[in-house]
Design an enzyme around this catalytic site. Structure first.
Site, PDB file in Angstrom:
ATOM      1  N   ASP A  50      37.147   2.104 -16.469  1.00 47.05           N
ATOM      2  CA  ASP A  50      38.456   2.382 -17.064  1.00 47.05           C
ATOM      3  C   ASP A  50      38.427   3.612 -17.984  1.00 47.05           C
ATOM      4  O   ASP A  50      39.445   3.983 -18.544  1.00 47.05           O
ATOM      5  CB  ASP A  50      38.983   1.160 -17.814  1.00 47.05           C
ATOM      6  CG  ASP A  50      38.085   0.737 -18.963  1.00 47.05           C
ATOM      7  OD1 ASP A  50      36.911   1.123 -18.965  1.00 47.05           O
ATOM      8  OD2 ASP A  50      38.573   0.012 -19.852  1.00 47.05           O
ATOM      9  N   GLU A  51      37.280   4.257 -18.120  1.00 49.92           N
ATOM     10  CA  GLU A  51      37.153   5.478 -18.913  1.00 49.92           C
ATOM     11  C   GLU A  51      37.188   6.686 -17.970  1.00 49.92           C
ATOM     12  O   GLU A  51      36.822   6.579 -16.805  1.00 49.92           O
ATOM     13  CB  GLU A  51      35.827   5.481 -19.685  1.00 49.92           C
ATOM     14  CG  GLU A  51      35.680   4.359 -20.689  1.00 49.92           C
ATOM     15  CD  GLU A  51      36.559   4.542 -21.903  1.00 49.92           C
ATOM     16  OE1 GLU A  51      36.858   5.700 -22.268  1.00 49.92           O
ATOM     17  OE2 GLU A  51      36.974   3.523 -22.479  1.00 49.92           O
TER      18      GLU A  51
END
Length: 110
Positions: free
Chosen positions: A91-92
């Site tokens: 999710d980064e």
């Protein structure tokens, strides 16, 4: 296995004499204990590879982009090779690695 000197209670260190026999020797006093029947292994640090080695020297094959080198005052570089890797969680955003075409300076952006 730690061993201590029976005379002065300091830690004994492994040393090898001129005859090739290993001994546990005290640095504070003349106490020595010969080591027999035990195999001794030596740990060696291996050299780490540089980033160029990991890429197989393939920086010339990666894409180029127009971006200013952080060392612009000294090298005047306005383009850099780059590649992206997902080194953090999914999710980064991806991390972009750059290498200046002129001076070879490397930096990254998250």
């Amino acid at each position: 296995m730690l061993s201590f000197c029976p005379s002065c209670n300091n830690m004994l260190l492994i040393t090898s004499g001129d005859s090739g026999v290993y001994t546990l020797a005290c640095r504070s006093c003349p106490y020595e204990f010969p080591i027999e029947g035990i195999e001794i292994y030596d740990r060696k640090k291996l050299p780490r590879k540089e980033v160029d080695d990991v890429l197989g020297g393939g920086w010339d094959n990666v894409d180029q982009t127009k971006t200013q080198c952080p060392n612009y005052d000294t090298c005047g570089g306005e383009s850099a090779y780059f590649f992206q890797l997902q080194i953090r969680s999914a999710d980064e955003p991806m991390t972009t690695f750059y290498k200046c075409v002129n001076c070879g300076h490397r930096w990254k952006e998250n």
